[in-house]
Design a protein around this motif. Structure first.
Motif, PDB file in Angstrom:
ATOM      1  N   SER A   1       3.785   8.795  -7.130  1.00  0.00           N
ATOM      2  CA  SER A   1       4.171   9.878  -6.244  1.00  0.00           C
ATOM      3  C   SER A   1       3.862   9.500  -4.816  1.00  0.00           C
ATOM      4  O   SER A   1       3.117   8.554  -4.546  1.00  0.00           O
ATOM      5  N   ALA A   2       4.434  10.241  -3.886  1.00  0.00           N
ATOM      6  CA  ALA A   2       4.183  10.016  -2.465  1.00  0.00           C
ATOM      7  C   ALA A   2       4.126  11.351  -1.763  1.00  0.00           C
ATOM      8  O   ALA A   2       4.853  12.286  -2.103  1.00  0.00           O
ATOM      9  N   GLU A   3       3.218  11.456  -0.785  1.00  0.00           N
ATOM     10  CA  GLU A   3       3.105  12.648   0.040  1.00  0.00           C
ATOM     11  C   GLU A   3       3.051  12.224   1.491  1.00  0.00           C
ATOM     12  O   GLU A   3       2.558  11.146   1.829  1.00  0.00           O
ATOM     13  N   THR A   4       3.549  13.088   2.367  1.00  0.00           N
ATOM     14  CA  THR A   4       3.588  12.792   3.791  1.00  0.00           C
ATOM     15  C   THR A   4       2.634  13.704   4.526  1.00  0.00           C
ATOM     16  O   THR A   4       2.577  14.906   4.276  1.00  0.00           O
ATOM     17  N   ASP A   5       1.829  13.123   5.415  1.00  0.00           N
ATOM     18  CA  ASP A   5       0.999  13.911   6.319  1.00  0.00           C
ATOM     19  C   ASP A   5       0.971  13.198   7.660  1.00  0.00           C
ATOM     20  O   ASP A   5       1.787  12.314   7.928  1.00  0.00           O
ATOM     21  N   ARG A   6       0.012  13.560   8.512  1.00  0.00           N
ATOM     22  CA  ARG A   6      -0.023  12.983   9.851  1.00  0.00           C
ATOM     23  C   ARG A   6      -0.287  11.478   9.819  1.00  0.00           C
ATOM     24  O   ARG A   6      -0.030  10.775  10.792  1.00  0.00           O
ATOM     25  N   CYS A   7      -0.828  10.974   8.677  1.00  0.00           N
ATOM     26  CA  CYS A   7      -1.068   9.544   8.564  1.00  0.00           C
ATOM     27  C   CYS A   7       0.188   8.774   8.159  1.00  0.00           C
ATOM     28  O   CYS A   7       0.215   7.552   8.228  1.00  0.00           O
ATOM     29  N   GLY A   8       1.228   9.477   7.723  1.00  0.00           N
ATOM     30  CA  GLY A   8       2.429   8.821   7.254  1.00  0.00           C
ATOM     31  C   GLY A   8       2.659   9.122   5.792  1.00  0.00           C
ATOM     32  O   GLY A   8       2.179  10.124   5.271  1.00  0.00           O
ATOM     33  N   ILE A   9       3.405   8.266   5.128  1.00  0.00           N
ATOM     34  CA  ILE A   9       3.684   8.443   3.707  1.00  0.00           C
ATOM     35  C   ILE A   9       2.573   7.774   2.917  1.00  0.00           C
ATOM     36  O   ILE A   9       2.376   6.564   3.000  1.00  0.00           O
ATOM     37  N   VAL A  10       1.853   8.571   2.134  1.00  0.00           N
ATOM     38  CA  VAL A  10       0.747   8.068   1.330  1.00  0.00           C
ATOM     39  C   VAL A  10       1.188   8.076  -0.125  1.00  0.00           C
ATOM     40  O   VAL A  10       1.439   9.140  -0.697  1.00  0.00           O
ATOM     41  N   ALA A  11       1.313   6.890  -0.687  1.00  0.00           N
ATOM     42  CA  ALA A  11       1.843   6.739  -2.047  1.00  0.00           C
ATOM     43  C   ALA A  11       0.723   6.443  -3.030  1.00  0.00           C
ATOM     44  O   ALA A  11      -0.248   5.740  -2.712  1.00  0.00           O
ATOM     45  N   LEU A  12       0.879   6.983  -4.224  1.00  0.00           N
ATOM     46  CA  LEU A  12      -0.075   6.779  -5.316  1.00  0.00           C
ATOM     47  C   LEU A  12       0.475   5.740  -6.275  1.00  0.00           C
ATOM     48  O   LEU A  12       1.606   5.872  -6.759  1.00  0.00           O
ATOM     49  N   HIS A  13      -0.321   4.710  -6.571  1.00  0.00           N
ATOM     50  CA  HIS A  13       0.106   3.627  -7.456  1.00  0.00           C
ATOM     51  C   HIS A  13      -0.953   3.372  -8.523  1.00  0.00           C
ATOM     52  O   HIS A  13      -2.153   3.497  -8.251  1.00  0.00           O
ATOM     53  N   PRO A  14      -0.561   2.956  -9.716  1.00  0.00           N
ATOM     54  CA  PRO A  14      -1.542   2.419 -10.675  1.00  0.00           C
ATOM     55  C   PRO A  14      -2.031   1.061 -10.193  1.00  0.00           C
ATOM     56  O   PRO A  14      -1.292   0.310  -9.544  1.00  0.00           O
ATOM     57  N   ILE A  15      -3.281   0.737 -10.485  1.00  0.00           N
ATOM     58  CA  ILE A  15      -3.831  -0.581 -10.151  1.00  0.00           C
ATOM     59  C   ILE A  15      -3.508  -1.531 -11.290  1.00  0.00           C
ATOM     60  O   ILE A  15      -3.890  -1.300 -12.447  1.00  0.00           O
ATOM     61  N   LEU A  16      -2.808  -2.606 -10.959  1.00  0.00           N
ATOM     62  CA  LEU A  16      -2.425  -3.630 -11.927  1.00  0.00           C
ATOM     63  C   LEU A  16      -3.083  -4.948 -11.526  1.00  0.00           C
ATOM     64  O   LEU A  16      -3.579  -5.094 -10.400  1.00  0.00           O
ATOM     65  N   PRO A  17      -3.142  -5.950 -12.413  1.00  0.00           N
ATOM     66  CA  PRO A  17      -3.826  -7.205 -12.084  1.00  0.00           C
ATOM     67  C   PRO A  17      -3.363  -7.851 -10.784  1.00  0.00           C
ATOM     68  O   PRO A  17      -4.178  -8.450 -10.074  1.00  0.00           O
TER      69      PRO A  17
ATOM     70  N   GLY B   1      -5.417  -1.200 -22.016  1.00  0.00           N
ATOM     71  CA  GLY B   1      -5.421  -0.053 -21.120  1.00  0.00           C
ATOM     72  C   GLY B   1      -4.116   0.073 -20.349  1.00  0.00           C
ATOM     73  O   GLY B   1      -3.430  -0.927 -20.108  1.00  0.00           O
ATOM     74  N   PRO B   2      -3.759   1.280 -19.932  1.00  0.00           N
ATOM     75  CA  PRO B   2      -2.500   1.479 -19.217  1.00  0.00           C
ATOM     76  C   PRO B   2      -2.529   0.980 -17.784  1.00  0.00           C
ATOM     77  O   PRO B   2      -1.471   0.777 -17.168  1.00  0.00           O
ATOM     78  N   ASN B   3      -3.724   0.799 -17.214  1.00  0.00           N
ATOM     79  CA  ASN B   3      -3.888   0.386 -15.823  1.00  0.00           C
ATOM     80  C   ASN B   3      -5.367   0.072 -15.630  1.00  0.00           C
ATOM     81  O   ASN B   3      -6.141   0.063 -16.585  1.00  0.00           O
ATOM     82  N   HIS B   4      -5.755  -0.168 -14.381  1.00  0.00           N
ATOM     83  CA  HIS B   4      -7.168  -0.365 -14.046  1.00  0.00           C
ATOM     84  C   HIS B   4      -7.640   0.706 -13.068  1.00  0.00           C
ATOM     85  O   HIS B   4      -8.606   0.489 -12.329  1.00  0.00           O
ATOM     86  N   GLY B   5      -6.976   1.829 -13.091  1.00  0.00           N
ATOM     87  CA  GLY B   5      -7.254   2.911 -12.172  1.00  0.00           C
ATOM     88  C   GLY B   5      -6.052   3.164 -11.277  1.00  0.00           C
ATOM     89  O   GLY B   5      -4.922   2.731 -11.586  1.00  0.00           O
ATOM     90  N   PHE B   6      -6.292   3.842 -10.165  1.00  0.00           N
ATOM     91  CA  PHE B   6      -5.202   4.189  -9.246  1.00  0.00           C
ATOM     92  C   PHE B   6      -5.639   3.944  -7.809  1.00  0.00           C
ATOM     93  O   PHE B   6      -6.833   3.919  -7.492  1.00  0.00           O
ATOM     94  N   MET B   7      -4.642   3.757  -6.952  1.00  0.00           N
ATOM     95  CA  MET B   7      -4.922   3.539  -5.529  1.00  0.00           C
ATOM     96  C   MET B   7      -3.917   4.302  -4.680  1.00  0.00           C
ATOM     97  O   MET B   7      -2.813   4.651  -5.135  1.00  0.00           O
ATOM     98  N   LEU B   8      -4.331   4.564  -3.457  1.00  0.00           N
ATOM     99  CA  LEU B   8      -3.471   5.183  -2.458  1.00  0.00           C
ATOM    100  C   LEU B   8      -3.091   4.133  -1.423  1.00  0.00           C
ATOM    101  O   LEU B   8      -3.952   3.356  -0.979  1.00  0.00           O
ATOM    102  N   ARG B   9      -1.825   4.116  -1.040  1.00  0.00           N
ATOM    103  CA  ARG B   9      -1.353   3.196  -0.006  1.00  0.00           C
ATOM    104  C   ARG B   9      -0.645   3.967   1.104  1.00  0.00           C
ATOM    105  O   ARG B   9       0.152   4.873   0.822  1.00  0.00           O
TER     106      ARG B   9
END
Length: 296
Positions: free
Chosen positions: A5-21, A56-64
């Motif tokens: 998913s992605a959300e927009t705020d004053r910092c810009g577009i902040v996207a949520l991603h799964p952490i992969l190797p 496991g499905p991922n190694h967690g999640f990150m915001l970019r």
């Protein structure tokens, strides 16, 4: 895997991603720079790949924000045998979001918890995260902790032996204990010892810990036979002092069952939490988690 998913705020577009190797080097650098500078980036990278085998499905999640990582929530997955049957665990760990992006913090936690079929543990929740966890259905474990000074004069009752050689430990273990040893033998924060009394053993896993930024503490993570541990713990405490330079041992009473005479209860206990629809606190331990993987 595509972004979630992605959300927009004053910092810009902040996207949520799964952490992969493929993300490990960038995530490791972020955690080194933003969460714990004592841990080099390459060690963060090594810790993100657990020593046990798991699908496991991922190694967690990150915001970019664009290509820049601005938040991370690691996750360690495992499959365990419990009385209720086979249980899938997800241990959430190493949570860090840059100050300008804290408004997005909840997205990381929700992404992890939205994965169905897991028992979730949080074994090092910060003061800010704890009330949030409670609102999301987490429960606190009883982490009443005793601290004992490790002294050279300490000896075991009945002449028990302490074994530290990995090959010798593996040769005595069987069943689930042997699987635990093999799965954690190369875990970054796990240390292994065994107390042996004739035909019985107590397999112990501990980690070196910091309190008030001092690295002179051992924290017990696994005690396979609390009754035998009570007889031989003096020899373990002596070993920790003389061979590891560790001045104090921290032990939760839920692991060791009783409090040594020379110990004192800590006035504040580091919280640990879990969320499960089926399991009670007795089914929760500290293996297959950040506590065995991440040394801080």
């Amino acid at each position: 895997m595509a972004e979630i998913s992605a959300e927009t705020d004053r910092c810009g577009i902040v996207a949520l991603h799964p952490i992969l190797p493929a993300d490990f080097p960038a995530v490791g650098l972020f955690l080194h720079q933003s969460l714990n500078a004592r841990i080099p980036a390459h060690r963060w990278v090594a810790m993100m790949s657990p020593s046990w085998q798991v699908d496991g499905p991922n190694h967690g999640f990150m915001l970019r924000d664009g290509e820049r990582i601005v938040g991370v929530q690691l996750a360690f997955y495992s499959t365990r045998d419990r009385q209720a049957g086979t249980v899938r665990f997800c241990n959430i760990a190493a949570f860090c979001v840059l100050p300008d992006y804290r408004v997005h913090s909840l997205r990381l936690l929700r992404a992890v918890l939205a994965q169905p079929g897991y028992c979730f543990t949080d074994l090092s929740p910060s003061g800010i995260v704890q009330p949030l966890n409670l609102r999301l259905g987490f429960r606190k474990l009883d982490t009443t902790t005793a601290l004992i000074p490790n002294m050279a004069s300490m000896l075991s009752i009945g002449g028990m032996r302490l074994v530290t050689d990995h090959a010798s430990i593996a040769g005595r273990l069987a069943g689930s204990d042997l699987r635990i040893f093999r799965d954690h033998r190369s875990a970054g924060a796990a240390e292994h010892v065994m107390l042996v009394d004739v035909d019985r053993y107590c397999y112990v896993i501990f980690r070196r810990d910091r309190r008030k930024n001092l690295p002179f503490f051992a924290t017990l993570l696994h005690v396979s036979d609390p009754a035998l541990f009570r007889k031989g713990r003096g020899q373990l405490f002596r070993h920790l002092l003389l061979q590891h330079g560790i001045l104090f041992t921290l032990m939760e009473l839920r692991l060791v069952r009783d409090r040594p005479l020379l110990s004192r209860l800590l006035p504040g206990h580091r919280p640990k939490m879990f969320r499960s629809a089926d399991l009670g606190p007795e089914a929760i331990d500290y293996l297959y988690s950040e506590l065995t993987c991440v040394s801080w």
